[in-house]
Write a protein that holds these residues in place. Structure first.
Motif, PDB file in Angstrom:
ATOM      1  N   GLN A 241       1.145  -1.279   0.045  1.00 34.54           N
ATOM      2  CA  GLN A 241      -0.188   0.161   0.496  1.00 34.54           C
ATOM      3  C   GLN A 241       0.993   1.216   0.022  1.00 34.54           C
ATOM      4  O   GLN A 241       0.500   2.534  -0.587  1.00 34.54           O
ATOM      5  N   GLN A 242       1.854   1.361   0.445  1.00 36.08           N
ATOM      6  CA  GLN A 242       2.898   2.513   0.917  1.00 36.08           C
ATOM      7  C   GLN A 242       3.401   2.470  -0.848  1.00 36.08           C
ATOM      8  O   GLN A 242       3.660   3.730  -0.876  1.00 36.08           O
ATOM      9  N   GLN A 243       3.691   1.580  -1.677  1.00 26.15           N
ATOM     10  CA  GLN A 243       4.480   1.821  -2.539  1.00 26.15           C
ATOM     11  C   GLN A 243       3.335   2.107  -3.041  1.00 26.15           C
ATOM     12  O   GLN A 243       3.448   3.117  -4.412  1.00 26.15           O
ATOM     13  N   GLY A 244       2.119   1.451  -3.465  1.00 27.94           N
ATOM     14  CA  GLY A 244       1.128   2.640  -3.852  1.00 27.94           C
ATOM     15  C   GLY A 244       0.768   4.004  -4.227  1.00 27.94           C
ATOM     16  O   GLY A 244       0.687   4.087  -5.377  1.00 27.94           O
ATOM     17  N   GLY A 245       0.746   3.731  -2.973  1.00 30.59           N
ATOM     18  CA  GLY A 245       0.744   5.392  -2.737  1.00 30.59           C
ATOM     19  C   GLY A 245       2.026   6.088  -2.846  1.00 30.59           C
ATOM     20  O   GLY A 245       1.381   7.525  -4.023  1.00 30.59           O
ATOM     21  N   LEU A 246       3.238   5.376  -3.292  1.00 25.00           N
ATOM     22  CA  LEU A 246       4.396   6.658  -3.396  1.00 25.00           C
ATOM     23  C   LEU A 246       4.449   6.496  -5.397  1.00 25.00           C
ATOM     24  O   LEU A 246       4.674   7.736  -5.805  1.00 25.00           O
ATOM     25  N   MET A 247       4.243   5.902  -5.742  1.00 24.48           N
ATOM     26  CA  MET A 247       3.201   5.669  -7.671  1.00 24.48           C
ATOM     27  C   MET A 247       3.078   6.730  -7.608  1.00 24.48           C
ATOM     28  O   MET A 247       3.080   7.598  -8.664  1.00 24.48           O
ATOM     29  N   LEU A 248       1.790   7.156  -7.221  1.00 26.07           N
ATOM     30  CA  LEU A 248       0.845   8.465  -6.975  1.00 26.07           C
ATOM     31  C   LEU A 248       1.261   9.493  -6.799  1.00 26.07           C
ATOM     32  O   LEU A 248       1.616  10.328  -7.671  1.00 26.07           O
ATOM     33  N   SER A 249       2.444   9.701  -5.904  1.00 29.38           N
ATOM     34  CA  SER A 249       2.961  10.766  -5.621  1.00 29.38           C
ATOM     35  C   SER A 249       3.651  10.862  -6.654  1.00 29.38           C
ATOM     36  O   SER A 249       4.265  12.637  -7.040  1.00 29.38           O
ATOM     37  N   PHE A 250       4.799   9.909  -7.561  1.00 36.02           N
ATOM     38  CA  PHE A 250       5.765  10.150  -7.703  1.00 36.02           C
ATOM     39  C   PHE A 250       4.855  10.492  -9.361  1.00 36.02           C
ATOM     40  O   PHE A 250       5.487  11.576 -10.164  1.00 36.02           O
ATOM     41  N   MET A 251       3.536  10.555  -9.644  1.00 35.85           N
ATOM     42  CA  MET A 251       2.599  10.835 -11.038  1.00 35.85           C
ATOM     43  C   MET A 251       2.635  11.675 -10.632  1.00 35.85           C
ATOM     44  O   MET A 251       2.817  13.145 -11.667  1.00 35.85           O
ATOM     45  N   THR A 252       2.509  12.364  -9.794  1.00 39.41           N
ATOM     46  CA  THR A 252       1.916  14.094  -9.340  1.00 39.41           C
ATOM     47  C   THR A 252       3.662  14.420  -9.764  1.00 39.41           C
ATOM     48  O   THR A 252       3.087  15.787  -9.369  1.00 39.41           O
ATOM     49  N   GLY A 253       4.187  13.780  -9.287  1.00 39.48           N
ATOM     50  CA  GLY A 253       5.658  14.991  -8.812  1.00 39.48           C
ATOM     51  C   GLY A 253       5.454  15.162  -9.932  1.00 39.48           C
ATOM     52  O   GLY A 253       6.300  16.412 -10.641  1.00 39.48           O
ATOM     53  N   MET A 254       5.676  14.228 -11.033  1.00 35.30           N
ATOM     54  CA  MET A 254       6.108  14.496 -12.744  1.00 35.30           C
ATOM     55  C   MET A 254       4.918  15.250 -12.996  1.00 35.30           C
ATOM     56  O   MET A 254       5.835  16.517 -13.501  1.00 35.30           O
ATOM     57  N   GLU A 255       3.862  15.660 -12.456  1.00 38.42           N
ATOM     58  CA  GLU A 255       2.795  16.505 -13.192  1.00 38.42           C
ATOM     59  C   GLU A 255       3.233  18.140 -12.681  1.00 38.42           C
ATOM     60  O   GLU A 255       2.909  18.843 -12.903  1.00 38.42           O
TER      61      GLU A 255
END
Length: 402
Positions: A241-255
């Motif tokens: 779950q933490q890794q899944g959240g970090l992937m969303l964070s990574f996506m929004t970081g790219m945004e």
């Protein structure tokens, strides 16, 4: 009509706009990374959970029209204050014991607040920063995406490092507490925009207004679906779950990266079509990549983030370019967002329903990819020399040709 008070401290006002932007996604972005705990605490299905994103996005659409009304009655300054108070209250109430009904009520309250701010800020920027619209819109939308990134990464961390997982949902009230005094101190006390001079054009009778709304809505549908389901997609692939959240964070970081750079790079161009094509191709590649080769997740999420991050500000800048007058531009922006968010609201629910029915998100990503391909075709219609004519009703155009 009384003129707005001149901006005395533009730097502080710009900073306040950025702080307002930071508040416009955490209440939505914190849901996805905590979905397992939310489903365990409330017994929600995936379709039920999708309503925590779908209904606020729909509320953001309906509330955008309320934002235009509020600007005419009370002015943008007071309207944004009301928006921040609603966001603050919706976050703070999430410290209470969790239930699906309570979570849905706070999500709807946040949706109204977000809608009001988003309806008011673009026209406010065009009015007070007429020569820096692209740059400041870039910073403002980057702040929106930065708030989402912060919540996506911070929510699971707060939940796991505190006694109550609700802290991951409720702590974002602090951002509104920070933004409120800054906005009150820096935003000029302008007169409300009432009166006949401020009456909006009949956008419902203008095909270009509907086209812009559809364009915005499809781009936002991709963003809303990713916000709701990207962590769940990677959890389904075996990630934590933490890794899944970090992937969303990574996506929004790219945004954030794209939202900051693309508007600045395109600032000297009045023709947005080339830039729009570039970011749409990135979105399309990201969506197809997650279906065809999902374990290459970082690459596809990066492309998706870069594409969506550029598409959002470019679409808003494109909308504002259709009018020289700041008030008309702001009202067009509210119409585009109002209809657009209503369109986008369907996507997270549809993706959740598809996930329940097929045990996979693949069909949802393919449907979104098809819609993005359609936007690529529509992009060629946005030639800047046609803006003025495009914003006339068909009856007005017919009258001129007689």
């Amino acid at each position: 009509m009384k003129q707005d008070t001149p901006v005395q401290r533009p730097l502080w006002l710009a900073l306040s706009i950025i702080l307002v932007g930071l508040n416009l996604r955490p209440t939505l972005a914190a849901i996805g990374p905590l979905l397992d705990q939310l489903r365990h605490a409330t017994g929600m299905s995936f379709s039920d959970a999708s309503l925590l994103t779908t209904l606020p996005v729909a509320t953001m659409g309906a509330g955008a029209f309320l934002g235009s009304w509020l600007e005419r009655r009370a002015g943008a300054r007071q309207g944004v204050v009301i928006a921040l108070l609603l966001i603050l209250l919706s976050s703070a109430l999430r410290w209470l014991p969790a239930s699906f009904g309570a979570l849905l009520a706070t999500a709807l309250m946040a949706g109204v607040g977000i809608a009001l701010a988003q309806a008011l800020i673009p026209g406010f920027i065009k009015q007070h920063f007429p020569h820096k619209v692209s740059a400041l819109m870039g910073f403002y939308i980057t702040a929106i995406m930065g708030g989402a990134s912060l919540a996506a990464a911070g929510a699971p961390w707060l939940a796991s490092h505190s006694a109550h997982w609700q802290n991951g949902l409720a702590a974002w009230a602090a951002l509104a507490i920070l933004a409120l005094p800054c906005w009150l101190l820096s935003a000029p006390r302008g007169a409300p925009g009432g009166g006949s001079a401020a009456r909006a054009p009949q956008f419902s009778q203008i095909p270009r207004a509907w086209l812009l709304a559809f364009y915005f809505g499809i781009g936002t549908a991709v963003y809303a679906s990713s916000l709701a389901w990207l962590p769940a997609l990677f959890v389904q692939l075996g990630w934590s779950q933490q890794q899944g959240g970090l992937m969303l964070s990574f996506m929004t970081g790219m945004e954030v990266v794209s939202g900051l750079t693309i508007p600045l790079l395109s600032a000297r161009s009045h023709d947005m079509r080339g830039w729009l094509t570039l970011v749409l191709l990135a979105v399309l590649a990201g969506l197809l990549g997650m279906v065809l080769a999902p374990h290459g997740g970082l690459l596809w999420v990066a492309l998706l983030g870069l594409g969506v991050g550029g598409l959002f500000p470019l679409t808003m800048i494109l909308t504002l370019h259709h009018y020289e007058d700041a008030r008309n531009a702001g009202q067009l922006s509210a119409f585009v967002q109002g209809i657009g968010y209503l369109i986008a609201a369907v996507a997270p629910f549809a993706a959740g329903w598809i996930r329940d029915a097929t045990s996979s998100f693949n069909l949802a990503w393919l449907c979104l990819a098809l819609l993005i391909a359609g936007l690529l075709v529509l992009t060629r219609r946005f030639a800047p020399q046609g803006y003025a004519e495009a914003m006339q009703t068909p009856a007005a155009v017919a009258a001129q040709t007689r």
